[in-house]
Design a protein around this motif. Structure first.
Motif, PDB file in Angstrom:
ATOM      1  N   GLU A  79      46.898  15.928  65.620  1.00 56.52           N
ATOM      2  CA  GLU A  79      48.178  16.625  65.430  1.00 56.52           C
ATOM      3  C   GLU A  79      47.991  18.136  65.469  1.00 56.52           C
ATOM      4  OE1 GLU A  79      51.228  17.182  61.739  1.00 56.52           O
ATOM      5  OE2 GLU A  79      50.491  15.148  62.111  1.00 56.52           O
ATOM      6  N   ASN A  80      46.957  18.640  64.811  1.00 60.66           N
ATOM      7  CA  ASN A  80      46.674  20.079  64.828  1.00 60.66           C
ATOM      8  C   ASN A  80      46.324  20.561  66.229  1.00 60.66           C
ATOM      9  OD1 ASN A  80      47.171  20.310  62.098  1.00 60.66           O
ATOM     10  ND2 ASN A  80      45.019  20.174  61.525  1.00 60.66           N
ATOM     11  N   LEU A  81      45.595  19.744  66.981  1.00 56.55           N
ATOM     12  CA  LEU A  81      45.223  20.120  68.339  1.00 56.55           C
ATOM     13  C   LEU A  81      46.419  20.107  69.283  1.00 56.55           C
ATOM     14  CD1 LEU A  81      41.791  18.365  68.646  1.00 56.55           C
ATOM     15  CD2 LEU A  81      42.234  20.815  68.585  1.00 56.55           C
ATOM     16  N   SER A  82      47.410  19.273  69.003  1.00 54.15           N
ATOM     17  CA  SER A  82      48.602  19.276  69.858  1.00 54.15           C
ATOM     18  C   SER A  82      49.391  20.562  69.675  1.00 54.15           C
ATOM     19  CB  SER A  82      49.478  18.064  69.568  1.00 54.15           C
ATOM     20  OG  SER A  82      50.080  18.167  68.297  1.00 54.15           O
ATOM     21  N   VAL A  83      49.304  21.163  68.503  1.00 63.18           N
ATOM     22  CA  VAL A  83      49.972  22.443  68.248  1.00 63.18           C
ATOM     23  C   VAL A  83      49.160  23.581  68.852  1.00 63.18           C
ATOM     24  CG1 VAL A  83      50.713  24.035  66.429  1.00 63.18           C
ATOM     25  CG2 VAL A  83      51.078  21.587  66.165  1.00 63.18           C
ATOM     26  N   ASN A  84      47.851  23.570  68.631  1.00 60.51           N
ATOM     27  CA  ASN A  84      46.971  24.627  69.136  1.00 60.51           C
ATOM     28  C   ASN A  84      45.672  23.995  69.613  1.00 60.51           C
ATOM     29  OD1 ASN A  84      45.515  26.889  69.720  1.00 60.51           O
ATOM     30  ND2 ASN A  84      45.367  27.606  67.610  1.00 60.51           N
ATOM     31  N   PRO A  85      45.532  23.728  70.919  1.00 62.01           N
ATOM     32  CA  PRO A  85      44.337  23.064  71.435  1.00 62.01           C
ATOM     33  C   PRO A  85      43.041  23.840  71.228  1.00 62.01           C
ATOM     34  CG  PRO A  85      46.102  22.952  73.026  1.00 62.01           C
ATOM     35  CD  PRO A  85      46.556  23.883  71.953  1.00 62.01           C
ATOM     36  N   LEU A  86      43.122  25.134  71.000  1.00 61.91           N
ATOM     37  CA  LEU A  86      41.905  25.910  70.783  1.00 61.91           C
ATOM     38  C   LEU A  86      41.598  26.106  69.303  1.00 61.91           C
ATOM     39  CD1 LEU A  86      42.233  28.626  73.555  1.00 61.91           C
ATOM     40  CD2 LEU A  86      40.812  26.585  73.550  1.00 61.91           C
ATOM     41  N   ALA A  87      42.318  25.388  68.457  1.00 59.43           N
ATOM     42  CA  ALA A  87      42.115  25.519  67.013  1.00 59.43           C
ATOM     43  C   ALA A  87      40.709  25.075  66.636  1.00 59.43           C
ATOM     44  CB  ALA A  87      43.140  24.680  66.256  1.00 59.43           C
ATOM     45  N   ARG A  88      40.193  25.721  65.610  1.00 54.63           N
ATOM     46  CA  ARG A  88      38.860  25.377  65.119  1.00 54.63           C
ATOM     47  C   ARG A  88      38.934  24.031  64.397  1.00 54.63           C
ATOM     48  NH1 ARG A  88      35.972  26.189  60.464  1.00 54.63           N
ATOM     49  NH2 ARG A  88      33.736  26.418  60.775  1.00 54.63           N
ATOM     50  N   ILE A  89      37.982  23.178  64.691  1.00 53.93           N
ATOM     51  CA  ILE A  89      37.932  21.851  64.065  1.00 53.93           C
ATOM     52  C   ILE A  89      37.117  21.973  62.790  1.00 53.93           C
ATOM     53  CG2 ILE A  89      37.172  19.472  64.343  1.00 53.93           C
ATOM     54  CD1 ILE A  89      37.396  19.964  67.364  1.00 53.93           C
ATOM     55  N   PRO A  90      37.631  21.460  61.675  1.00 50.51           N
ATOM     56  CA  PRO A  90      36.863  21.557  60.423  1.00 50.51           C
ATOM     57  C   PRO A  90      35.554  20.777  60.532  1.00 50.51           C
ATOM     58  CG  PRO A  90      38.826  20.203  60.127  1.00 50.51           C
ATOM     59  CD  PRO A  90      38.884  20.770  61.507  1.00 50.51           C
ATOM     60  N   GLU A  91      34.494  21.404  60.049  1.00 53.87           N
ATOM     61  CA  GLU A  91      33.175  20.771  60.075  1.00 53.87           C
ATOM     62  C   GLU A  91      33.089  19.713  58.986  1.00 53.87           C
ATOM     63  OE1 GLU A  91      30.760  21.289  62.327  1.00 53.87           O
ATOM     64  OE2 GLU A  91      32.117  22.661  63.355  1.00 53.87           O
ATOM     65  N   SER A  92      32.295  18.702  59.248  1.00 54.26           N
ATOM     66  CA  SER A  92      32.067  17.658  58.252  1.00 54.26           C
ATOM     67  C   SER A  92      31.121  18.182  57.192  1.00 54.26           C
ATOM     68  CB  SER A  92      31.459  16.422  58.901  1.00 54.26           C
ATOM     69  OG  SER A  92      32.318  15.908  59.880  1.00 54.26           O
ATOM     70  N   ASP A  93      31.351  17.783  55.964  1.00 55.68           N
ATOM     71  CA  ASP A  93      30.426  18.202  54.913  1.00 55.68           C
ATOM     72  C   ASP A  93      29.190  17.304  54.927  1.00 55.68           C
ATOM     73  OD1 ASP A  93      31.519  15.915  53.912  1.00 55.68           O
ATOM     74  OD2 ASP A  93      32.207  16.768  52.016  1.00 55.68           O
ATOM     75  N   GLU A  94      28.201  17.659  54.120  1.00 55.55           N
ATOM     76  CA  GLU A  94      26.915  16.959  54.110  1.00 55.55           C
ATOM     77  C   GLU A  94      27.068  15.479  53.786  1.00 55.55           C
ATOM     78  OE1 GLU A  94      22.940  16.814  54.822  1.00 55.55           O
ATOM     79  OE2 GLU A  94      24.191  18.585  55.013  1.00 55.55           O
ATOM     80  N   LYS A  95      27.996  15.163  52.888  1.00 54.60           N
ATOM     81  CA  LYS A  95      28.219  13.774  52.482  1.00 54.60           C
ATOM     82  C   LYS A  95      28.729  12.938  53.654  1.00 54.60           C
ATOM     83  CE  LYS A  95      31.014  11.095  49.255  1.00 54.60           C
ATOM     84  NZ  LYS A  95      32.101  11.150  48.304  1.00 54.60           N
ATOM     85  N   GLU A  96      29.612  13.524  54.451  1.00 53.71           N
ATOM     86  CA  GLU A  96      30.191  12.793  55.585  1.00 53.71           C
ATOM     87  C   GLU A  96      29.189  12.607  56.716  1.00 53.71           C
ATOM     88  OE1 GLU A  96      33.729  14.797  56.764  1.00 53.71           O
ATOM     89  OE2 GLU A  96      34.810  14.270  54.950  1.00 53.71           O
ATOM     90  N   GLU A  97      28.239  13.521  56.848  1.00 48.49           N
ATOM     91  CA  GLU A  97      27.252  13.428  57.922  1.00 48.49           C
ATOM     92  C   GLU A  97      26.384  12.178  57.791  1.00 48.49           C
ATOM     93  OE1 GLU A  97      26.679  15.121  60.730  1.00 48.49           O
ATOM     94  OE2 GLU A  97      28.511  16.243  60.332  1.00 48.49           O
ATOM     95  N   HIS A  98      26.121  11.760  56.559  1.00 48.63           N
ATOM     96  CA  HIS A  98      25.264  10.601  56.337  1.00 48.63           C
ATOM     97  C   HIS A  98      26.053   9.313  56.163  1.00 48.63           C
ATOM     98  CE1 HIS A  98      21.945  13.274  56.258  1.00 48.63           C
ATOM     99  NE2 HIS A  98      22.361  13.915  55.186  1.00 48.63           N
ATOM    100  N   ASN A  99      27.325   9.370  56.420  1.00 48.37           N
ATOM    101  CA  ASN A  99      28.194   8.199  56.315  1.00 48.37           C
ATOM    102  C   ASN A  99      28.002   7.349  57.573  1.00 48.37           C
ATOM    103  OD1 ASN A  99      30.252   6.376  56.017  1.00 48.37           O
ATOM    104  ND2 ASN A  99      31.804   7.896  55.527  1.00 48.37           N
ATOM    105  N   ASN A 100      27.610   6.105  57.418  1.00 47.37           N
ATOM    106  CA  ASN A 100      27.325   5.247  58.568  1.00 47.37           C
ATOM    107  C   ASN A 100      28.421   4.240  58.857  1.00 47.37           C
ATOM    108  OD1 ASN A 100      24.858   6.448  59.166  1.00 47.37           O
ATOM    109  ND2 ASN A 100      23.792   5.203  57.655  1.00 47.37           N
TER     110      ASN A 100
END
Length: 143
Positions: A79-100
């Motif tokens: 939804e955010n990208l449909s408004v602004n395709p060049l918008a910065r995408i929020p980075e995943s935090d450390e906890k989410e990176e290890h989520n399998n």
């Protein structure tokens, strides 16, 4: 027979009748056993209700945490990208990176795909991407 032996009181399931040779009869009351059985049945039903309630609550929490939140997060990114395709995408935090979990894999893939599109199309292509994402779902490359 014609005499009252007091056996008419109570339920039939709470009495045991015994006839001994001739006219001797004996009525045994099982009221206490029936009451104990009723209490045990009530406890059993209460336990099952409690068990089902706890299981339902646990299932609801797991569903919310493992499925609904990640999918809502991905929908918010699109939804955010449909408004602004060049918008910065929020980075995943450390906890989410290890989520399998599968939803985490899909979310990471979506973020990588979006970054690739942003790099590949640049400023000029972002307008096309934004209009196509915001449209009614039909891809129109001639915008």
């Amino acid at each position: 027979d014609g005499y009252d032996d007091g056996s008419e009181e109570g339920r039939e399931s709470e009495k045991a009748r015994v006839r001994i040779e001739g006219s001797t009869r004996m009525v045994i009351s099982n009221v206490e056993a029936a009451r104990r059985q009723a209490v045990l049945n009530l406890l059993q039903v209460t336990f099952v209700i409690l068990l089902l309630s706890i299981s339902g609550y646990s299932f609801q929490n797991d569903t919310e945490r493992l499925i609904i939140r990640p999918l809502a997060k991905m929908a918010k990114i699109v939804e955010n990208l449909s408004v602004n395709p060049l918008a910065r995408i929020p980075e995943s935090d450390e906890k989410e990176e290890h989520n399998n979990y599968e939803t985490a894999f899909v979310e990471r893939a979506l973020k990588k795909f979006v970054k690739l599109l942003q790099v590949a199309f640049g400023e000029a292509g972002s307008e096309i991407i934004g209009q196509n994402l915001g449209a009614d779902g039909d891809l129109n490359p001639m915008i």
